[in-house]
Write an enzyme that holds these catalytic residues in place. Structure first.
Site, PDB file in Angstrom:
ATOM      1  N   LYS A 119       6.373  -6.363   8.096  1.00 11.86           N
ATOM      2  CA  LYS A 119       6.257  -7.761   7.374  1.00 11.86           C
ATOM      3  C   LYS A 119       7.222  -8.011   6.326  1.00 11.86           C
ATOM      4  O   LYS A 119       7.817  -9.309   6.331  1.00 11.86           O
ATOM      5  CB  LYS A 119       5.009  -7.505   6.345  1.00 11.86           C
ATOM      6  CG  LYS A 119       3.842  -7.561   7.191  1.00 11.86           C
ATOM      7  CD  LYS A 119       2.465  -7.589   6.108  1.00 11.86           C
ATOM      8  CE  LYS A 119       2.441  -6.451   5.197  1.00 11.86           C
ATOM      9  NZ  LYS A 119       2.116  -5.198   5.489  1.00 11.86           N
TER      10      LYS A 119
ATOM     11  N   ARG B 139      -4.593  -9.421   0.291  1.00  8.62           N
ATOM     12  CA  ARG B 139      -4.920  -8.075   0.984  1.00  8.62           C
ATOM     13  C   ARG B 139      -6.368  -7.933   1.227  1.00  8.62           C
ATOM     14  O   ARG B 139      -6.666  -6.852   1.694  1.00  8.62           O
ATOM     15  CB  ARG B 139      -4.252  -7.147   0.313  1.00  8.62           C
ATOM     16  CG  ARG B 139      -2.907  -6.700   0.518  1.00  8.62           C
ATOM     17  CD  ARG B 139      -2.739  -5.250   1.078  1.00  8.62           C
ATOM     18  NE  ARG B 139      -1.674  -4.286   0.944  1.00  8.62           N
ATOM     19  CZ  ARG B 139      -0.472  -4.349   0.683  1.00  8.62           C
ATOM     20  NH1 ARG B 139       0.108  -5.502   0.468  1.00  8.62           N
ATOM     21  NH2 ARG B 139       0.313  -3.276   0.549  1.00  8.62           N
TER      22      ARG B 139
ATOM     23  N   ARG C  28      11.188   5.730   6.985  1.00  7.91           N
ATOM     24  CA  ARG C  28      11.567   4.523   5.663  1.00  7.91           C
ATOM     25  C   ARG C  28      12.229   4.873   4.726  1.00  7.91           C
ATOM     26  O   ARG C  28      11.902   6.018   4.250  1.00  7.91           O
ATOM     27  CB  ARG C  28      10.373   3.719   5.496  1.00  7.91           C
ATOM     28  CG  ARG C  28       9.553   3.051   6.589  1.00  7.91           C
ATOM     29  CD  ARG C  28       9.143   1.747   5.991  1.00  7.91           C
ATOM     30  NE  ARG C  28       8.015   1.835   5.250  1.00  7.91           N
ATOM     31  CZ  ARG C  28       7.030   0.957   4.933  1.00  7.91           C
ATOM     32  NH1 ARG C  28       7.230  -0.104   5.469  1.00  7.91           N
ATOM     33  NH2 ARG C  28       6.237   1.034   4.078  1.00  7.91           N
TER      34      ARG C  28
ATOM     35  N   ARG D 140       9.839   5.758  -0.729  1.00  9.74           N
ATOM     36  CA  ARG D 140       8.769   5.240  -1.429  1.00  9.74           C
ATOM     37  C   ARG D 140       7.795   6.407  -1.780  1.00  9.74           C
ATOM     38  O   ARG D 140       7.365   7.080  -0.781  1.00  9.74           O
ATOM     39  CB  ARG D 140       7.904   4.056  -0.774  1.00  9.74           C
ATOM     40  CG  ARG D 140       8.871   2.781  -1.216  1.00  9.74           C
ATOM     41  CD  ARG D 140       8.405   1.734  -0.113  1.00  9.74           C
ATOM     42  NE  ARG D 140       6.883   1.347  -0.398  1.00  9.74           N
ATOM     43  CZ  ARG D 140       6.377   0.391   0.271  1.00  9.74           C
ATOM     44  NH1 ARG D 140       6.999  -0.581   0.747  1.00  9.74           N
ATOM     45  NH2 ARG D 140       5.024   0.300   0.189  1.00  9.74           N
TER      46      ARG D 140
ATOM     47  N   ARG E  15      -3.880   4.687   2.545  1.00 12.96           N
ATOM     48  CA  ARG E  15      -3.644   3.426   2.852  1.00 12.96           C
ATOM     49  C   ARG E  15      -4.191   2.591   3.920  1.00 12.96           C
ATOM     50  O   ARG E  15      -4.668   1.422   3.879  1.00 12.96           O
ATOM     51  CB  ARG E  15      -1.949   3.045   2.614  1.00 12.96           C
ATOM     52  CG  ARG E  15      -1.270   3.628   1.147  1.00 12.96           C
ATOM     53  CD  ARG E  15       0.172   3.464   1.181  1.00 12.96           C
ATOM     54  NE  ARG E  15       0.575   1.962   1.148  1.00 12.96           N
ATOM     55  CZ  ARG E  15       1.916   1.613   1.498  1.00 12.96           C
ATOM     56  NH1 ARG E  15       2.639   2.297   2.078  1.00 12.96           N
ATOM     57  NH2 ARG E  15       2.237   0.422   1.488  1.00 12.96           N
TER      58      ARG E  15
HETATM   59  P1  AMP Z   1       3.644  -3.084  -0.003  1.00 12.00           P
HETATM   60  O1  AMP Z   1       5.076  -3.154  -0.523  1.00 12.00           O
HETATM   61  O2  AMP Z   1       3.085  -4.637   0.353  1.00 12.00           O
HETATM   62  O3  AMP Z   1       3.238  -2.137   1.080  1.00 12.00           O
HETATM   63  O4  AMP Z   1       2.696  -2.764  -1.496  1.00 12.00           O
HETATM   64  C1  AMP Z   1       2.940  -1.593  -1.944  1.00 12.00           C
HETATM   65  C2  AMP Z   1       1.549  -1.135  -2.721  1.00 12.00           C
HETATM   66  O5  AMP Z   1       1.457  -2.270  -3.998  1.00 12.00           O
HETATM   67  C3  AMP Z   1       0.068  -1.310  -2.089  1.00 12.00           C
HETATM   68  O6  AMP Z   1      -0.236  -0.120  -1.515  1.00 12.00           O
HETATM   69  C4  AMP Z   1      -0.631  -1.460  -3.270  1.00 12.00           C
HETATM   70  O7  AMP Z   1      -0.911  -0.439  -4.028  1.00 12.00           O
HETATM   71  C5  AMP Z   1       0.128  -2.430  -4.171  1.00 12.00           C
HETATM   72  N1  AMP Z   1      -0.069  -3.786  -3.671  1.00 12.00           N
HETATM   73  C6  AMP Z   1       1.040  -4.842  -3.026  1.00 12.00           C
HETATM   74  N2  AMP Z   1       0.274  -6.002  -2.712  1.00 12.00           N
HETATM   75  C7  AMP Z   1      -1.127  -5.885  -3.241  1.00 12.00           C
HETATM   76  C8  AMP Z   1      -2.016  -6.729  -2.845  1.00 12.00           C
HETATM   77  N3  AMP Z   1      -2.073  -8.011  -2.344  1.00 12.00           N
HETATM   78  N4  AMP Z   1      -3.114  -6.304  -3.332  1.00 12.00           N
HETATM   79  C9  AMP Z   1      -3.526  -5.140  -4.060  1.00 12.00           C
HETATM   80  N5  AMP Z   1      -2.549  -4.454  -4.204  1.00 12.00           N
HETATM   81  C10 AMP Z   1      -1.320  -4.612  -3.589  1.00 12.00           C
END
Ligand code: AMP
Length: 217
Positions: free
Chosen positions: A15, A90, A129, A163, A174
């Site tokens: 994504k 999400r 990653r 990360r 997750r």
């Molecule tokens: P990502 O980089 O999109 O995988 O986001 C990393 C982390 O940020 C996720 O595992 C969540 O803990 C938090 N996060 C990101 N986007 C959201 C969202 N839309 N709602 C809730 N938590 C989020």
């Protein structure tokens, strides 16, 4: 008027990578909630302190806080450029909140784009990653290497990080969240005839980009 998309899909489906490539190529803004949270954590801001433990343990940040941040962010950008939301909405509550927020700004999503991969592929991809500690550029040890080993293509830094939430035990948490949350989201956009899907399982970054371009533009 720009185009308005959200990219949804499991962790490591690409994504973020695709949102970055497509947004650059078509002049759209790339809006990643995950990146906003990570930036807040590294800056040590109040938001960062609030969300650090949640994110490091693989949980989702509460809907209210996330929705507020998205609304705030959309109020600060030039909406005429169009955008790709990456990692938002999400949860089904975030889907409803986004509908309200966009209504307030007088715009509508053109499509919710599901970039999908199998569970085996998720695990394989995540284990490789890493990103630049200085500028945040994302890489993968198999699929998206730096041009020169150990040097960031973007800023020349030699420091790389993984990360915290990409650790195997955190990934499982997750993923469980993801599968239970995504079903109603897909249903929602499907019923609205706004859902587009790309199966990215055995495709290169370039091949997925090509598929997306055909679908979106
Ligand atoms: P990502 O980089 O999109 O995988 O986001 C990393 C982390 O940020 C996720 O595992 C969540 O803990 C938090 N996060 C990101 N986007 C959201 C969202 N839309 N709602 C809730 N938590 C989020």
């Amino acid at each position: 008027m720009g185009k308005y998309y959200t990219f949804i899909g499991p962790i490591a489906a690409g994504k973020g990578t695709q949102a970055e490539i497509i947004s650059k190529k078509y002049g759209l803004l790339h809006l990643s909630t995950g990146q906003i949270f990570r930036d807040a954590i590294s800056s040590g801001s109040e938001l960062g302190q609030k969300v650090k433990v949640i994110i490091d343990s693989g949980f989702l940040v509460p809907d209210n806080l996330t929705n507020e941040i998205v609304k705030d962010m959309l109020g600060k950008i030039d909406l005429n450029k169009g955008f790709i939301l990456d990692g938002y909405p999400r949860t089904i509550n975030q889907v409803y909140a986004l509908e309200d927020i966009l209504f307030e700004f007088g715009i509508k999503l053109d499509a919710a784009v599901m970039i999908n991969i199998t569970e085996d592929e998720i695990v394989r991809r995540i284990s490789g990653r890493f990103s630049c500690a200085k500028c945040g550029q994302n890489y993968h040890k198999e699929f998206n290497k730096t041009k020169t080993e150990g040097v960031c293509d973007n800023c020349g830094s030699h420091d790389f990080i993984r990360r915290n939430d990409d650790k195997p035990e955190i990934i499982k948490t997750r993923l469980q969240h993801y599968y239970s949350e995504v079903e109603p989201i897909v249903d929602f956009y499907n019923k609205k005839k706004k859902l587009l899907e790309v199966d990215a399982s055995h495709l290169s970054i370039e091949e997925v980009t090509e598929k997306l371009e055909k679908l979106l533009f």
